[in-house]
Enzyme design. Sequence first.
Site, PDB file in Angstrom:
ATOM      1  N   CYS A 217       0.846  -1.195   0.000  1.00  0.00           N
ATOM      2  CA  CYS A 217       0.000   0.000   0.000  1.00  0.00           C
ATOM      3  C   CYS A 217       0.881   1.244   0.000  1.00  0.00           C
ATOM      4  O   CYS A 217       2.026   1.220   0.460  1.00  0.00           O
ATOM      5  CB  CYS A 217      -0.953   0.022   1.199  1.00  0.00           C
ATOM      6  N   GLN A 225       3.674   8.090  -8.288  1.00  0.00           N
ATOM      7  CA  GLN A 225       5.073   8.510  -8.352  1.00  0.00           C
ATOM      8  C   GLN A 225       6.009   7.307  -8.471  1.00  0.00           C
ATOM      9  O   GLN A 225       7.202   7.426  -8.227  1.00  0.00           O
ATOM     10  CB  GLN A 225       5.445   9.338  -7.118  1.00  0.00           C
ATOM     11  N   GLY A 226       5.452   6.152  -8.833  1.00  0.00           N
ATOM     12  CA  GLY A 226       6.273   4.960  -9.032  1.00  0.00           C
ATOM     13  C   GLY A 226       6.709   4.278  -7.750  1.00  0.00           C
ATOM     14  O   GLY A 226       7.629   3.444  -7.777  1.00  0.00           O
ATOM     15  N   ILE A 227       6.061   4.590  -6.628  1.00  0.00           N
ATOM     16  CA  ILE A 227       6.487   4.019  -5.346  1.00  0.00           C
ATOM     17  C   ILE A 227       6.144   2.536  -5.269  1.00  0.00           C
ATOM     18  O   ILE A 227       6.969   1.712  -4.851  1.00  0.00           O
ATOM     19  CB  ILE A 227       5.846   4.799  -4.180  1.00  0.00           C
ATOM     20  N   ALA A 228       4.937   2.158  -5.674  1.00  0.00           N
ATOM     21  CA  ALA A 228       4.513   0.754  -5.581  1.00  0.00           C
ATOM     22  C   ALA A 228       5.394  -0.144  -6.446  1.00  0.00           C
ATOM     23  O   ALA A 228       5.884  -1.186  -5.993  1.00  0.00           O
ATOM     24  CB  ALA A 228       3.047   0.627  -5.984  1.00  0.00           C
ATOM     25  N   TYR A 262       1.080  -5.726 -11.624  1.00  0.00           N
ATOM     26  CA  TYR A 262       1.797  -7.000 -11.532  1.00  0.00           C
ATOM     27  C   TYR A 262       2.083  -7.575 -12.917  1.00  0.00           C
ATOM     28  O   TYR A 262       3.140  -8.172 -13.149  1.00  0.00           O
ATOM     29  CB  TYR A 262       0.987  -7.995 -10.698  1.00  0.00           C
TER      30      TYR A 262
END
Length: 289
Positions: A217, A225-228, A262
């Site tokens: 999460c 912002q490309g964090i995941a 994914y």
Amino acid sequence: MLTISIHKPMLLRYSHVRIRSHQKFHKIDPIPFVKMEAKSSQTRKMEELSVKHPTPFIPKLEPSGEPDLQFDRLQTSDQDLVQEKKFEFGRFIAREAILDEELWTAAWLRAESHWEDRANDRFADSYKRKFSDQEFNAIKRRRKGEYGQKCSCIITVRKEPKNVKYTVVKSVVGTLDLSIRYLLDGETFPGEREKAPPFCSINRTQSNRYGYISNLCVSKAARCQGIASSMMHFAIRLALLEGAEQVYVHVHRKNKPAQELYRKMGFEMVEKATSQLEEEQTYLLRFKA
């Protein structure tokens, strides 16, 4: 004992009525004898001392085993951290959580994500706090490891600009769990043996070692912002370094954005679904090195 007898003679009370010509006298009963007992000061003192006052119940307080959390604690600077395994991207750094305050903030992010669709519920804040406290304790238990499993809580923190210090609560913007596990005897993917016996043996060969990612999460204010995807790349790399040849993740069938994420990262659906996955409306995805 001293007895004092008081006798008061009969009195007559005169009363007026409307017709002045009639006057009445009412008989008042005499005041009865009153006996006053004079006790010595020593006797009274002995009686006062003989009165038993109940002792109030004082519960025994056990010392808490958890350290006190400091929610205004400043984030540890990058120079003070001795961590070889970290991933820097843009204005953020992905690494394993170290401080208890980081673990609690990760638990709070998961609570907010879990209750995001029910923000208007009048008890939402109470539920989120209870959920985060339970998840905080669960993270600490999982990190201790059990049944040969190794679990890490991965977080993403903001890089600190010059002359700026963030608190831990404001620094952590993303989180996930990475577990290193082994398949049970006879399994080709996690959960295949739905009714495995309680003492089923674990096949601890290298080929049966796999990574499992869960609880991904990102803070609502830090999304897109490309964090995941960066945390996922970092977790997959850690799993491969631990000797895992495959990495698995569950995703809800209605969570299309997560499924697309994914898929772009190379995960494929495990075709053979179990009845439990059907009941939970989830897919099991696999990444092969």
